[in-house]
Design a protein around this motif. Structure first.
Motif, short mmCIF file in Angstrom:
data_model
loop_
_atom_site.label_atom_id
_atom_site.label_comp_id
_atom_site.label_asym_id
_atom_site.label_seq_id
_atom_site.Cartn_x
_atom_site.Cartn_y
_atom_site.Cartn_z
N GLN A 239 0.82 -1.21 0.00
CA GLN A 239 0.00 0.00 0.00
C GLN A 239 0.86 1.27 0.00
OE1 GLN A 239 -0.50 -2.59 2.28
NE2 GLN A 239 -2.09 -3.46 0.96
N ASP A 240 1.95 1.24 0.75
CA ASP A 240 2.79 2.44 0.88
C ASP A 240 3.37 2.89 -0.45
OD1 ASP A 240 2.31 2.35 3.58
OD2 ASP A 240 4.29 1.54 4.13
N PHE A 241 3.68 1.93 -1.33
CA PHE A 241 4.38 2.27 -2.56
C PHE A 241 3.59 1.97 -3.82
CE2 PHE A 241 7.65 1.43 0.66
CZ PHE A 241 8.28 2.67 0.68
N GLY A 242 2.31 1.67 -3.69
CA GLY A 242 1.45 1.54 -4.85
C GLY A 242 1.53 0.24 -5.60
N PHE A 243 1.93 -0.84 -4.95
CA PHE A 243 1.96 -2.15 -5.61
C PHE A 243 0.59 -2.80 -5.55
CE2 PHE A 243 6.41 -1.49 -4.65
CZ PHE A 243 7.08 -2.08 -5.72
N PRO A 266 4.75 5.45 -8.00
CA PRO A 266 4.34 4.59 -6.89
C PRO A 266 3.95 5.36 -5.67
CG PRO A 266 6.72 4.68 -6.98
CD PRO A 266 6.22 5.44 -8.17
N CYS A 267 4.18 6.65 -5.64
CA CYS A 267 3.95 7.43 -4.41
C CYS A 267 2.68 8.28 -4.48
CB CYS A 267 5.16 8.32 -4.13
SG CYS A 267 6.71 7.39 -4.01
N GLU A 268 1.95 8.17 -5.57
CA GLU A 268 0.73 8.95 -5.66
C GLU A 268 -0.36 8.34 -4.76
OE1 GLU A 268 1.01 10.72 -10.20
OE2 GLU A 268 -0.42 9.14 -9.75
#
Length: 268
Positions: A239-243, A266-268
């Motif tokens: 969740q933190d990095f958009g995976f 990945p940070c949006e």
């Protein structure tokens, strides 16, 4: 005094002696005679970790640790057999590798996943594995080239891997945009999953750097197709990095994917 020394097996023969001196030269670390001393005693005397150059394999004991790290294809052997039988392989489902692809493993460790990747991309593909610890990198590099399994398919996959002793972010910064089809990262789990002694040894010797925005950002820049993460199923990294987390109800680790054509940041 150096942080690591190399010595022979407990009952050294000429082969062990030659190998130990070669390791000493390759790694630039002192060779010390065994003199019937235990690994623990040598570690205490030299205040160092110890590499044992045995006839069949190299073993690395980090300072103060009693469990050695050594190369073995480990799970890759039976995973390849399952693949040959047409069974599903979650790692390959996440990476979507095909023949001729290029694959960068940012956290090589013992090399099991890189071996599977090498098998899939074939001789026309490219697999690079990064390992920050110089002693782990050396032992895995030597093992991949010299280990002789009964399975020719496994042996071909092992020798197709290029081991680079480098920290992941540093290496990624040096690469051009879209220079690897797939970039893979498997940060050291904060919770133990693997049960074999060699994974515990790797845990002691390996790198424990956490996943960061810079790491994922550089991976996305370098990847042409996708970035794949392996982490504990309870990890917040997904969740933190958009995976996109690929849930596996029967497994304690999951894969996460960011496809370049679906999510560039990945940070949006």
């Amino acid at each position: 005094m150096r942080s690591v020394v190399v010595t022979t097996a407990g009952r050294p023969d000429e082969t062990s002696l030659i190998l130990a001196k070669q390791v000493s030269e390759d790694l630039g670390i002192p060779f010390v005679p065994r003199k019937k001393r235990s690994v623990r005693k040598i570690s205490e005397v030299y205040h160092a970790g110890v590499i044992i150059a045995g006839k069949d394999r190299l073993e690395y004991y980090p300072k103060g640790d009693s469990t050695p790290f050594f190369f073995h294809p480990d799970t890759a052997a039976f995973r390849l057999k399952r693949i040959a039988r047409g069974e599903e392989e979650p790692f390959l489902q996440a990476c979507q590798l095909k023949e001729g692809d290029s694959f960068l493993d940012c956290t090589l460790g013992i090399g099991s996943d890189a071996i599977i990747a090498s098998y899939m991309v074939g001789e026309s593909g490219k697999v690079v594995g990064l390992e920050i610890n110089p002693y782990v990198a050396y032992i895995v590099r030597q093992g991949l080239q010299s280990y002789e399994p009964n399975n020719p398919m496994l042996q071909q996959a092992m020798i197709g891997i290029e081991v680079v002793q480098k920290e992941a972010i540093e290496y990624l910064r040096s690469q051009q945009d879209h220079s690897f089809d797939v970039v893979y990262m498997d940060p050291m789990f904060t919770e133990m999953i693997e049960e074999s002694n060699n994974f515990e040894a790797l845990r002691q010797a390996g790198n424990h750097n956490p996943l960061t925005e810079e790491w994922v950002g550089e991976a996305l820049r370098v990847a042409k197709k996708r970035v794949v993460l392996k982490a504990h199923f309870r990890s917040t990294y997904f969740q933190d990095f958009g995976f996109q987390q690929q849930v596996r109800l029967t497994s304690k680790f999951h894969y996460g994917v960011i496809e370049k054509n679906k999510n560039q940041d990945p940070c949006e």
